[in-house]
Design an enzyme around this catalytic site. Structure first.
Site, PDB file in Angstrom:
ATOM      1  N   GLU A   1       0.811  -1.210   0.000  1.00  0.00           N
ATOM      2  CA  GLU A   1       0.000   0.000   0.000  1.00  0.00           C
ATOM      3  C   GLU A   1       0.847   1.265   0.000  1.00  0.00           C
ATOM      4  O   GLU A   1       0.626   2.175  -0.766  1.00  0.00           O
ATOM      5  CB  GLU A   1      -0.875   0.031   1.264  1.00  0.00           C
ATOM      6  CG  GLU A   1      -2.059  -0.882   1.204  1.00  0.00           C
ATOM      7  CD  GLU A   1      -3.048  -0.452   0.130  1.00  0.00           C
ATOM      8  OE1 GLU A   1      -3.759   0.539   0.358  1.00  0.00           O
ATOM      9  OE2 GLU A   1      -3.087  -1.103  -0.940  1.00  0.00           O
ATOM     10  N   ASP A   2       1.789   1.309   0.917  1.00  0.00           N
ATOM     11  CA  ASP A   2       2.449   2.579   1.221  1.00  0.00           C
ATOM     12  C   ASP A   2       3.831   2.739   0.599  1.00  0.00           C
ATOM     13  O   ASP A   2       4.401   3.814   0.630  1.00  0.00           O
ATOM     14  CB  ASP A   2       2.592   2.762   2.743  1.00  0.00           C
ATOM     15  CG  ASP A   2       1.252   2.658   3.448  1.00  0.00           C
ATOM     16  OD1 ASP A   2       0.233   2.818   2.752  1.00  0.00           O
ATOM     17  OD2 ASP A   2       1.226   2.408   4.654  1.00  0.00           O
TER      18      ASP A   2
END
Ligand code: MN
Length: 573
Positions: free
Chosen positions: A76-77
């Site tokens: 995700e990040d």
């Protein structure tokens, strides 16, 4: 070794050298990938996955789950691809990490509040219980650090925690985690009520603690005299949120809550549980109707223990819970405890008493399903327990739609609205065009393409799985003058079952019994109640025939409803 290794290292002793190495490698990757990202608290981001992984290692989960917890936010990040995760840590870890990320995308819409179907959806998509476990610990840490977020966001997250995550934890048997999640969310969602409860409990706390110490001493002495092997006797205070929920039912009168603090007796095996129960009842009079034997009849989430409420010293009413060590671990750590025991079985040669044998059998079942990376069987098992042949799919806006297994885009379209169904020209599942008879799966995102003036065709009837869709199609066809061949066949051999439940007369009993049906997603076609005498009532329910183990499950659950005394059934053609 990086500077964070010492935080998780103490929890890794039970792993093999190779496993430990993989976990440390994952930690290195997490540290590098998150770089100098910071949490809202200002802490280095990597503390977040590290805290979760450390707890997951502590409750006894396997190395893959610990690795996945360390990596759960990197797709995700960060700029790390799922392919890289697979290359370095294997397909099962990639599966876990990707599934955790996917769960983050489920939209929780406040207006919709279909929390039950959302919960099932969650489990269906997760398809491997380890994914849900990571997600639960993720939420726990986010709740612990929630004060760094703006108030509106706090309320939204805390509400979601109460409505979705805590019940999920409960369903999976993580009693302690459920209590923690609720108590973190409680002051944010209901600040006034929280203050009231805390003040009310604090007021008499020290006096209550003194009293319970006395009770524990008496119990210890008595059980020792009877030569009962005691593993532990302790007291536990009820979590604030569950106390408040209970107070709502009891006119906010603290005096009426008997399990405000409960005394727990932990013994080595089941036989001793019942001996302890006998000794306690000889010592203190039990309150009628308050002995709950969840060993003979476990709660649906697997919880086992014996509870009894007794009139103890100074005529005070207290609740006593009796359980084995295995039951205690299971009550605290749910499915994770199953893992831990299996792992322990390999290395130690613990005496296999009757209780453990049963536990281990149960574990083997779980373990079998756990082992397979994609574990389709496990989904099946979960389905029996949680989904009752339902699937949960999403609209493009993320709304959860609950349909029977085997449902097609046609069912989906008519479920949204008959106009959408009637005007349907095509369907996309997860962005790809599919044909009308394409069976949908849990987690699919379904989009219906429509065109004004379009009409359904007769063969749609055979593609539809729901009667709602079939009915709408027939109506539309009739309206446009299509002649339908002989009335479309009724479902072959539809049968009904009549269930009779006898129970002690009590307000709310009918509601509690009906709740069991709705929990299992079973519609009651007809219902009647009668009073046999002033104390006993008899309820009759008629339901449509359904297959397999569900009837057994339904009957078992009705039997566990408080004050139910007898459950019988008849099948009719
Ligand atoms: Mn996270």
């Amino acid at each position: 070794m990086n500077q964070y290794a010492s935080i998780i290292a103490p929890e890794l002793i039970r792993f093999t050298d190779a496993e430990r190495e993989r976990i440390m490698h994952a930690l290195d990757l997490a540290v590098t990938a998150h770089g100098d990202q910071k949490r809202a608290s200002g802490e280095p981001f990597v503390i977040h996955p590290l805290t979760i992984a450390t707890r997951i290692a502590r409750v006894g989960l396997d190395a893959d789950t610990v690795v996945a917890a360390l990596l759960h936010d990197i797709i995700e990040d960060c700029e790390i691809t799922p392919e890289k995760v697979e290359k370095e840590f294997g397909a099962p870890v990639r599966f876990l990490v990707e599934s955790v990320s996917k769960l983050g995308h489920i939209r929780y819409s406040a207006e919709q509040r279909k929390v039950e179907s959302l919960r099932r959806m969650f489990l269906a998509i997760a398809s491997d219980v380890r994914v849900v476990i990571i997600k639960l610990y993720d939420r726990l840490h986010n709740m612990e650090t929630i004060h760094h977020l703006p108030p509106e966001k706090q309320i939204k997250i805390a509400r979601e925690t109460l409505e979705l995550y805590a019940p999920l934890a409960y369903r999976l048997g993580f009693g302690e985690l459920k209590g923690q999640l609720e108590d973190l969310a409680f002051p944010i969602v209901y600040p006034e009520e929280y203050k009231w409860v805390v003040a009310a409990v604090e007021e008499k706390k020290s006096e209550r603690e003194r009293y319970l110490k006395k009770i524990v001493r008496i119990l210890e002495r008595e059980l020792e005299q009877e030569h009962i092997p005691i593993i532990d006797i302790n007291t536990r205070a009820k979590h604030y949120y569950s106390l408040w929920k209970k107070l709502l039912k009891y006119d906010m009168n603290l005096e009426r809550i008997y399990d405000l603090s409960a005394v727990r007796v932990v013994v080595p095996d089941i036989a001793n549980c019942y001996s302890v129960l006998g000794i306690i009842h000889k010592l203190w009079k039990p309150l009628p109707g308050r002995i709950k034997d969840y060993i003979a009849l476990p709660k649906p989430n697997g919880y086992r223990s014996i509870h009894s409420t007794v009139i103890a010293e100074d005529e005070r009413i207290i609740e006593i819970q009796i359980r084995t060590k295995a039951m205690h671990n299971a009550a605290e750590n749910g499915v994770a405890a199953h893992w831990a025991y299996e792992a322990a079985g390999k290395t130690s040669h613990a005496r296999a008493d009757a209780d453990q044998v049963q536990m281990i059998d149960q574990l083997r079942e779980w373990q079998k399903h756990f082992k397979k990376a994609t574990s389709e069987d496990f989904v099946e098992t979960l389905k029996i327990d949680f989904f009752q042949d339902r699937i949960f799919v999403l609209t493009p806006r993320g709304e959860v739609i609950d349909l029977p297994e085997g449902a097609t885009p046609i069912d989906f379209a008519y479920h949204i609205h008959s106009d959408i169904g009637n005007r349907m020209t095509g369907a996309k599942v997860n962005g790809k065009l599919v044909n009308f008879q394409h069976p949908l799966k849990s987690g699919d995102t379904v989009e219906i393409l429509t065109q004004k003036g379009k009409k359904p065709s007769a063969d749609w009837i055979s593609y539809a799985r729901t009667s709602v869709a079939r009915e709408h199609i027939r109506t539309a066809l009739r309206r446009s003058g299509v002649h339908l061949p002989n009335p479309v066949h009724l479902k072959p051999g539809k049968r009904t079952i009549e269930i009779s439940v006898k129970g002690l007369n009590r307000k709310g009993l009918l509601k509690d019994v009906s709740q069991v049906f709705s929990d299992l997603g079973i519609n009651i076609d007809r219902h009647a109640s009668e009073k046999v005498d002033p104390h006993v009532s008899l309820m009759h329910f008629t339901i449509s025939y359904f297959v397999g183990g569900r009837l057994e499950k339904l009957l078992t659950r009705i039997r566990t409803v408080e004050d139910v005394r007898e459950v019988t059934f008849v099948k009719r053609d």
